[in-house]
Design a protein around this motif. Structure first.
Motif, PDB file in Angstrom:
ATOM      1  N   UNK A 228       0.754  -1.242   0.031  1.00 22.49           N
ATOM      2  CA  UNK A 228       0.033   0.000   0.003  1.00 22.49           C
ATOM      3  C   UNK A 228       0.828   1.069   0.063  1.00 22.49           C
ATOM      4  N   UNK A 229       1.850   1.474   0.876  1.00 21.77           N
ATOM      5  CA  UNK A 229       2.808   2.528   1.051  1.00 21.77           C
ATOM      6  C   UNK A 229       3.637   2.601  -0.474  1.00 21.77           C
ATOM      7  N   UNK A 230       4.247   1.617  -0.884  1.00 21.63           N
ATOM      8  CA  UNK A 230       4.762   1.495  -2.380  1.00 21.63           C
ATOM      9  C   UNK A 230       3.723   2.135  -3.436  1.00 21.63           C
ATOM     10  N   UNK A 231       2.681   1.629  -3.426  1.00 16.43           N
ATOM     11  CA  UNK A 231       1.749   2.231  -4.227  1.00 16.43           C
ATOM     12  C   UNK A 231       1.490   3.676  -4.511  1.00 16.43           C
ATOM     13  N   UNK A 232       1.100   4.035  -3.255  1.00 12.22           N
ATOM     14  CA  UNK A 232       0.770   5.415  -2.726  1.00 12.22           C
ATOM     15  C   UNK A 232       1.987   6.329  -3.305  1.00 12.22           C
ATOM     16  N   UNK A 233       3.349   5.820  -2.840  1.00  8.45           N
ATOM     17  CA  UNK A 233       4.369   6.519  -3.382  1.00  8.45           C
ATOM     18  C   UNK A 233       4.387   6.838  -4.866  1.00  8.45           C
ATOM     19  N   UNK A 234       4.460   5.287  -5.593  1.00  8.28           N
ATOM     20  CA  UNK A 234       4.511   5.376  -6.898  1.00  8.28           C
ATOM     21  C   UNK A 234       3.365   6.179  -7.601  1.00  8.28           C
ATOM     22  N   UNK A 235       2.121   6.456  -7.118  1.00  6.62           N
ATOM     23  CA  UNK A 235       0.969   7.100  -7.571  1.00  6.62           C
ATOM     24  C   UNK A 235       1.420   8.588  -7.823  1.00  6.62           C
ATOM     25  N   UNK A 236       2.353   9.223  -6.518  1.00  6.75           N
ATOM     26  CA  UNK A 236       2.789  10.361  -6.682  1.00  6.75           C
ATOM     27  C   UNK A 236       3.911  10.655  -7.643  1.00  6.75           C
TER      28      UNK A 236
END
Length: 85
Positions: free
Chosen positions: A28-36
């Motif tokens: 979840x954290x990696x996906x949020x980072x990637x989105x930004x």
């Protein structure tokens, strides 16, 4: 630019949660980072997070996803001519 700092914090939280074995939270954290990083066109950092997700999926025996993210990270890294750390 505050989005870069936020994306870094999210990426690092992903790494910590992966280390702790909390893989769902790490994803979840990696996906949020990637989105930004993708939205803000922060491409070197996006490559790093793509590779981190690929590594996480490898650990979780999610081979198709691992291969996809690792190939995307490699492709972007080569495009940007990034050197391994």
């Amino acid at each position: 630019h505050h989005h870069i700092g936020t994306s870094l914090a999210l990426h690092e939280l992903g790494a910590v949660h992966e280390y702790l074995g909390k893989f769902s939270e790490a994803e979840n954290f990696f996906q949020q980072s990637l989105e930004i990083r993708t939205r803000e066109n922060y491409r070197p950092a996006a490559a790093t997070t793509l590779l981190a997700l690929g590594h996480l999926y490898t650990r979780l025996d999610r081979a198709p996803e691992a291969e996809s993210f690792l190939k995307q990270g490699l492709s972007l890294s080569l495009e940007l001519d990034l050197k391994p750390r």
